[in-house]
Write a protein that holds these residues in place. Structure first.
Motif, PDB file in Angstrom:
ATOM      1  N   THR A  78       0.817  -1.221   0.000  1.00  0.00           N
ATOM      2  CA  THR A  78       0.000   0.000   0.000  1.00  0.00           C
ATOM      3  C   THR A  78       0.850   1.271   0.000  1.00  0.00           C
ATOM      4  OG1 THR A  78      -0.252   0.119   2.419  1.00  0.00           O
ATOM      5  CG2 THR A  78      -1.878  -1.191   1.205  1.00  0.00           C
ATOM      6  N   GLY A  79       2.116   1.167   0.378  1.00  0.00           N
ATOM      7  CA  GLY A  79       3.007   2.327   0.298  1.00  0.00           C
ATOM      8  C   GLY A  79       3.120   2.830  -1.138  1.00  0.00           C
ATOM      9  N   GLY A  83       1.656  -1.881   5.152  1.00  0.00           N
ATOM     10  CA  GLY A  83       1.516  -0.420   5.187  1.00  0.00           C
ATOM     11  C   GLY A  83       1.721   0.117   6.582  1.00  0.00           C
ATOM     12  N   ARG A  84       0.893   1.097   6.935  1.00  0.00           N
ATOM     13  CA  ARG A  84       0.992   1.729   8.257  1.00  0.00           C
ATOM     14  C   ARG A  84      -0.294   1.585   9.054  1.00  0.00           C
ATOM     15  NH1 ARG A  84       4.925   2.159   5.643  1.00  0.00           N
ATOM     16  NH2 ARG A  84       6.651   3.638   5.763  1.00  0.00           N
ATOM     17  N   ASP A  85      -1.418   1.511   8.328  1.00  0.00           N
ATOM     18  CA  ASP A  85      -2.723   1.543   8.998  1.00  0.00           C
ATOM     19  C   ASP A  85      -3.604   0.374   8.584  1.00  0.00           C
ATOM     20  OD1 ASP A  85      -3.082   2.234   6.350  1.00  0.00           O
ATOM     21  OD2 ASP A  85      -4.619   3.733   6.742  1.00  0.00           O
ATOM     22  N   ARG A 132      -6.041   9.893   1.959  1.00  0.00           N
ATOM     23  CA  ARG A 132      -6.257   8.564   2.564  1.00  0.00           C
ATOM     24  C   ARG A 132      -7.661   8.067   2.240  1.00  0.00           C
ATOM     25  NH1 ARG A 132      -1.739   7.657   5.436  1.00  0.00           N
ATOM     26  NH2 ARG A 132      -2.583   5.607   5.866  1.00  0.00           N
ATOM     27  N   ALA A 154       0.589  11.335   2.419  1.00  0.00           N
ATOM     28  CA  ALA A 154      -0.062  10.363   3.314  1.00  0.00           C
ATOM     29  C   ALA A 154      -0.624  11.007   4.576  1.00  0.00           C
ATOM     30  CB  ALA A 154       0.925   9.259   3.690  1.00  0.00           C
ATOM     31  N   ARG A 168       1.390  12.170  12.758  1.00  0.00           N
ATOM     32  CA  ARG A 168       0.332  12.824  11.976  1.00  0.00           C
ATOM     33  C   ARG A 168      -1.026  12.503  12.615  1.00  0.00           C
ATOM     34  NH1 ARG A 168       1.238   8.503   7.202  1.00  0.00           N
ATOM     35  NH2 ARG A 168      -0.122   6.897   8.071  1.00  0.00           N
ATOM     36  N   TYR A 191       0.654   5.608  -2.052  1.00  0.00           N
ATOM     37  CA  TYR A 191       1.039   6.953  -1.609  1.00  0.00           C
ATOM     38  C   TYR A 191       2.231   7.465  -2.421  1.00  0.00           C
ATOM     39  CZ  TYR A 191      -2.263   5.941   2.015  1.00  0.00           C
ATOM     40  OH  TYR A 191      -3.426   5.620   2.662  1.00  0.00           O
ATOM     41  N   ARG A 192       3.118   6.557  -2.779  1.00  0.00           N
ATOM     42  CA  ARG A 192       4.260   6.949  -3.618  1.00  0.00           C
ATOM     43  C   ARG A 192       3.773   7.445  -4.986  1.00  0.00           C
ATOM     44  NH1 ARG A 192       9.196   5.287  -1.852  1.00  0.00           N
ATOM     45  NH2 ARG A 192       9.104   4.338   0.207  1.00  0.00           N
ATOM     46  N   ASP A 195       5.235   9.947  10.203  1.00  0.00           N
ATOM     47  CA  ASP A 195       4.201   8.907  10.103  1.00  0.00           C
ATOM     48  C   ASP A 195       3.548   8.624  11.462  1.00  0.00           C
ATOM     49  OD1 ASP A 195       4.804   8.714   7.408  1.00  0.00           O
ATOM     50  OD2 ASP A 195       5.996   6.884   7.588  1.00  0.00           O
ATOM     51  N   ALA A 203       5.728  10.839  -0.635  1.00  0.00           N
ATOM     52  CA  ALA A 203       4.725   9.857  -0.186  1.00  0.00           C
ATOM     53  C   ALA A 203       4.321  10.149   1.253  1.00  0.00           C
ATOM     54  CB  ALA A 203       5.287   8.444  -0.301  1.00  0.00           C
ATOM     55  N   SER A 204       5.306  10.418   2.094  1.00  0.00           N
ATOM     56  CA  SER A 204       5.013  10.681   3.502  1.00  0.00           C
ATOM     57  C   SER A 204       4.164  11.950   3.635  1.00  0.00           C
ATOM     58  CB  SER A 204       6.332  10.808   4.262  1.00  0.00           C
ATOM     59  OG  SER A 204       6.108  10.820   5.633  1.00  0.00           O
ATOM     60  N   ARG A 244      10.976  10.486   8.665  1.00  0.00           N
ATOM     61  CA  ARG A 244       9.769   9.868   8.122  1.00  0.00           C
ATOM     62  C   ARG A 244       9.006   9.117   9.225  1.00  0.00           C
ATOM     63  NH1 ARG A 244       8.750   6.238   3.734  1.00  0.00           N
ATOM     64  NH2 ARG A 244      10.855   5.400   3.721  1.00  0.00           N
TER      65      ARG A 244
HETATM   66  O1   DC Z   1       5.855   1.617   3.034  1.00  0.00           O
HETATM   67  P1   DC Z   1       6.484   2.779   2.271  1.00  0.00           P
HETATM   68  O2   DC Z   1       7.778   3.256   2.861  1.00  0.00           O
HETATM   69  O3   DC Z   1       6.572   2.503   0.814  1.00  0.00           O
HETATM   70  O4   DC Z   1       5.421   3.970   2.437  1.00  0.00           O
HETATM   71  C1   DC Z   1       5.643   5.246   1.873  1.00  0.00           C
HETATM   72  C2   DC Z   1       4.934   6.310   2.700  1.00  0.00           C
HETATM   73  O5   DC Z   1       3.526   6.143   2.593  1.00  0.00           O
HETATM   74  C3   DC Z   1       5.263   6.288   4.195  1.00  0.00           C
HETATM   75  O6   DC Z   1       6.004   7.416   4.596  1.00  0.00           O
HETATM   76  C4   DC Z   1       3.946   6.297   4.907  1.00  0.00           C
HETATM   77  C5   DC Z   1       2.895   6.221   3.851  1.00  0.00           C
HETATM   78  N1   DC Z   1       1.993   5.080   4.017  1.00  0.00           N
HETATM   79  C6   DC Z   1       0.881   5.285   4.788  1.00  0.00           C
HETATM   80  O7   DC Z   1       0.711   6.360   5.361  1.00  0.00           O
HETATM   81  N2   DC Z   1      -0.044   4.297   4.909  1.00  0.00           N
HETATM   82  C7   DC Z   1       0.144   3.110   4.321  1.00  0.00           C
HETATM   83  N3   DC Z   1      -0.786   2.149   4.454  1.00  0.00           N
HETATM   84  C8   DC Z   1       1.317   2.873   3.548  1.00  0.00           C
HETATM   85  C9   DC Z   1       2.233   3.889   3.425  1.00  0.00           C
END
Ligand code: DC
Length: 206
Positions: A31-32, A111-113, A91, A85, A169, A35-36, A166, A81-82, A162
């Motif tokens: 999923t990153g 991902g993150r979430d 989102r 995001a 936020r 955002y990229r 992340d 991306a950050s 980063r």
């Molecule tokens: O996983 P990555 O490093 O490719 O993610 C790139 C950026 O995208 C990272 O700084 C945070 C964001 N991201 C996010 O907020 N939620 C996700 N599910 C995946 C990535």
């Protein structure tokens, strides 16, 4: 089956998630990359990734071709991306795609979430992390492996910035879900991390 793998940058989530997906015959979504791709579109249009209107329009206009680009990695794409995001409307624009992807045949998503927002009822949730030093060494080796040049101090500073962005936020911050299992890979190589992750997945699903 939905397997959610979250954690900070360069913790090895992508490699793990891809291998788990292959082992279980499930589709895999990084999923990153979404955002990229949004960040890259905004930069291409000459806009600032922190610009809410520009980033939201880019997120709504994403197409398959945006994910095939070869310039979605590297410091500029990382930062953009950050930034995009952290924008709630970005989102929101990406939410349905991720849920739809997962509910077709099941999936492994990293991902993150994923375990907190996208699939709060995921069958398995792993929070994969590693010390800043371990992640710095891995990302540095990866960049050198691509034939690029960078200082290790710059890599460490980028990752720390980063992580901070992340985690702090307001919109869907990086946080371990209360029911996620923590996997710290600081002292593991990729094979050890994979073996451990797969055994955790199996414990939760049989
Ligand atoms: O996983 P990555 O490093 O490719 O993610 C790139 C950026 O995208 C990272 O700084 C945070 C964001 N991201 C996010 O907020 N939620 C996700 N599910 C995946 C990535």
């Amino acid at each position: 089956m939905i397997i959610a793998i979250d954690g900070p940058a360069a913790a090895g989530k992508g490699t793990l998630a891809r291998r788990i997906a292959a082992a279980l015959g499930l589709p895999y979504l990084d999923t990153g990359l979404l955002y990229r791709a949004v960040g890259r579109r905004v930069l291409d249009a000459g806009n600032d990734p922190a610009n809410v209107a520009a980033a939201t329009a880019a997120a709504r206009a994403l197409t398959e071709a945006d994910f095939q680009r070869s310039d979605l990695r590297g410091p500029e794409a990382d930062k953009a991306a950050s930034q995009v995001a952290s924008i709630p409307a970005v989102r929101a624009a990406l939410l349905d795609f991720q849920r739809h992807y997962g509910t077709q045949k099941g999936a492994v998503l990293d991902g993150r979430d994923i375990g907190t927002i996208i699939f709060p009822n995921a069958d398995v949730k792993l929070f994969v992390t590693a010390s800043l030093e371990a992640r710095t060494q891995r990302r540095y080796a990866e960049i050198l492996g691509r034939g690029e040049h960078v200082s290790i101090e710059a890599v460490r500073a980028d990752l720390a910035a980063r992580d901070d962005a992340d985690r702090t936020r307001a919109a869907a911050p990086l946080i371990q879900a209360s029911d996620a299992t923590l996997l710290d890979t600081s002292t593991m190589n990729a094979d050890e991390a994979f073996a451990k992750a797969l055994s955790l997945v199996k414990q939760k699903t049989i």
